[in-house]
Design an enzyme around this catalytic site. Structure first.
Site, PDB file in Angstrom:
ATOM      1  N   THR A  29      49.508  28.355  34.830  1.00 39.58           N
ATOM      2  CA  THR A  29      48.676  27.917  35.944  1.00 39.58           C
ATOM      3  C   THR A  29      49.061  26.491  36.328  1.00 39.58           C
ATOM      4  OG1 THR A  29      46.808  29.329  35.376  1.00 39.58           O
ATOM      5  CG2 THR A  29      46.311  27.345  36.655  1.00 39.58           C
ATOM      6  N   HIS A 181      47.353  40.416  32.927  1.00 37.56           N
ATOM      7  CA  HIS A 181      46.836  39.306  32.113  1.00 37.56           C
ATOM      8  C   HIS A 181      45.674  39.842  31.279  1.00 37.56           C
ATOM      9  CE1 HIS A 181      45.903  35.529  30.549  1.00 37.56           C
ATOM     10  NE2 HIS A 181      45.891  34.776  31.640  1.00 37.56           N
ATOM     11  N   ASN A 184      43.548  35.483  26.730  1.00 35.64           N
ATOM     12  CA  ASN A 184      42.836  34.225  27.008  1.00 35.64           C
ATOM     13  C   ASN A 184      41.411  34.392  27.523  1.00 35.64           C
ATOM     14  OD1 ASN A 184      45.239  33.153  26.236  1.00 35.64           O
ATOM     15  ND2 ASN A 184      45.851  32.436  28.258  1.00 35.64           N
ATOM     16  N   TYR A 186      39.986  36.443  29.639  1.00 36.66           N
ATOM     17  CA  TYR A 186      39.698  36.879  31.004  1.00 36.66           C
ATOM     18  C   TYR A 186      39.226  38.337  30.995  1.00 36.66           C
ATOM     19  CZ  TYR A 186      41.695  32.398  32.184  1.00 36.66           C
ATOM     20  OH  TYR A 186      41.915  31.047  32.262  1.00 36.66           O
ATOM     21  N   ASN A 240      38.114  30.704  26.188  1.00 33.96           N
ATOM     22  CA  ASN A 240      37.048  31.278  27.025  1.00 33.96           C
ATOM     23  C   ASN A 240      36.027  32.056  26.206  1.00 33.96           C
ATOM     24  OD1 ASN A 240      37.651  30.234  29.601  1.00 33.96           O
ATOM     25  ND2 ASN A 240      39.260  31.757  29.892  1.00 33.96           N
TER      26      ASN A 240
END
Length: 380
Positions: A29, A181, A184, A186, A240
């Protein structure tokens, strides 16, 4: 090039392409796509890294729908303008001898309902269950709020269709494949984790049910891209605010990898143990991802990549030992546009990262600062 690095420079068949080497650039990112549309800054950035020898580039996380992420200038792939912007990127990457996958990204519960992009989307922040993650910092909102309680998505199949449309758009934009993805913390990881998924329908509860969403997304992506679909997983990470007890983690990720492997994917990327801090305590589930999951990838055509903190020497050693097929580097590519060439010609990877500009322009508002102005090494 030293003898112990030669494994990094063997070609690799990946789906229906052949990579010139086994040094890949992981998704990073960088928050430079103003108004979510890829622009000339992105074209230059990815061109530099293709020229620098990346065997495969995985794009930064690319939003499949408009979402209120902490990164206001993360790119999307839901509109014709975005597709056109990405087409310039993929054309440039191909013209410079590399290949590029689009990393398809849905944030789930770690968006914010007050973020301008979420308001424009006109839908709630959806997640598997109405359970907030701890942490977060939406710096562009008054008071820098953190994550809030999301809305349980009534019908997850709607988001599966959004992933499929994003894959269709990625193909139109010229990408060689897509990476889901699933790492992490998400949305994919949120469905897998029983701390964030407490549904009682077919999408929650058992290992099989919590795996269903991610597997159905992969089926949707392979219906568009065939064998050219990868997935990134971080079973040992706590980013997260995800992470379960070790045995529960092993049970669901081994099941997920086993079932995903039956779909004919191009690769799995496993992220090594990477602890993070939540409420002052370490959040992660420490274990060796290669030892725990490598043997569950049975399809000889499906490759295994390893990510997080690898050195070139370590990557080459793991390839020689048959533990991985390619080394996935992330942070090295931030301040070295020519990682592969430096490794090949024995140049040091010693350019420091300016952390003030990793996600933001500099204080003078220059978007290229800390993005496309890192120098390549000098070669004879």
């Amino acid at each position: 090039m030293s003898q112990n690095l030669q494994a990094l420079f063997k070609p690799l068949k990946l789906g229906n392409i052949v990579l010139p080497n086994r040094i890949t650039m992981s998704a990073l990112t960088r928050n430079r796509a103003r108004n979510t549309i890829p622009n000339d800054n992105l074209v230059e950035y990815y061109t530099q890294r293709a020229q620098g020898g990346a065997g495969l580039i995985v794009s930064e996380g690319t939003l499949i729908t408009r979402q209120g992420t902490e990164w206001q200038h993360a790119p999307g792939i839901w509109s014709s303008e975005q597709v056109a912007g990405w087409k310039k990127v993929t054309d440039a990457v191909h013209a410079n001898g590399s290949f590029i996958y689009s990393q398809l990204w849905h944030l789930g519960r770690v968006s914010h309902p007050d973020a301008p992009e979420q308001k424009l989307a006109g839908v709630p922040v959806y997640a598997p269950s109405a359970i907030s993650a701890r942490g977060g910092a939406f710096r562009f909102l008054p008071g820098r709020p953190g994550y809030v309680t999301p809305t349980e998505v009534p019908d997850p199949s709607v988001i599966i269709e959004q992933f499929k449309q994003a894959a269709v758009n990625a193909k139109e934009a010229g990408f060689d494949g897509v990476e889901l993805h699933g790492a992490n913390g998400y949305l994919i990881a949120q469905f897998l984790d029983y701390n964030s998924n407490q549904r009682t329908d077919q999408w929650g509860g058992s290992v099989e049910n919590r795996s269903r969403f991610g597997l159905e997304v992969l089926k949707a992506l392979t219906s568009v891209f065939g064998r050219n679909v990868g997935v990134k997983l971080s079973p040992a990470g706590g980013y997260n605010d995800v992470g379960m007890e070790l045995q529960d983690t092993l049970d669901i990720y081994r099941y997920f990898v086993t079932e995903a492997d039956k779909l004919g994917l191009s690769y799995f990327t496993f992220v090594r143990f990477a602890p993070t801090e939540v409420d002052g305590k370490e959040r992660a589930t420490e274990h060796d991802v290669l030892e725990s999951y490598r043997s569950y990838v049975k399809d000889p055509e499906t490759k295994v990549f390893l990510n997080w903190g690898l050195t070139p020497e370590e990557g080459a050693k793991f390839i020689d030992e048959g533990k991985i097929d390619a080394a996935s580097f992330g942070r090295l590519w931030v301040s070295h546009p020519d990682v592969t060439k430096r490794i090949k010609f024995g140049k040091p990877l010693d350019t420091p990262i300016n952390y003030m500009t990793v996600y933001n322009p500099d204080e003078d508002g220059r978007w290229e600062a800390g993005y496309t102005d890192y120098p390549a090494a000098q070669y004879d």
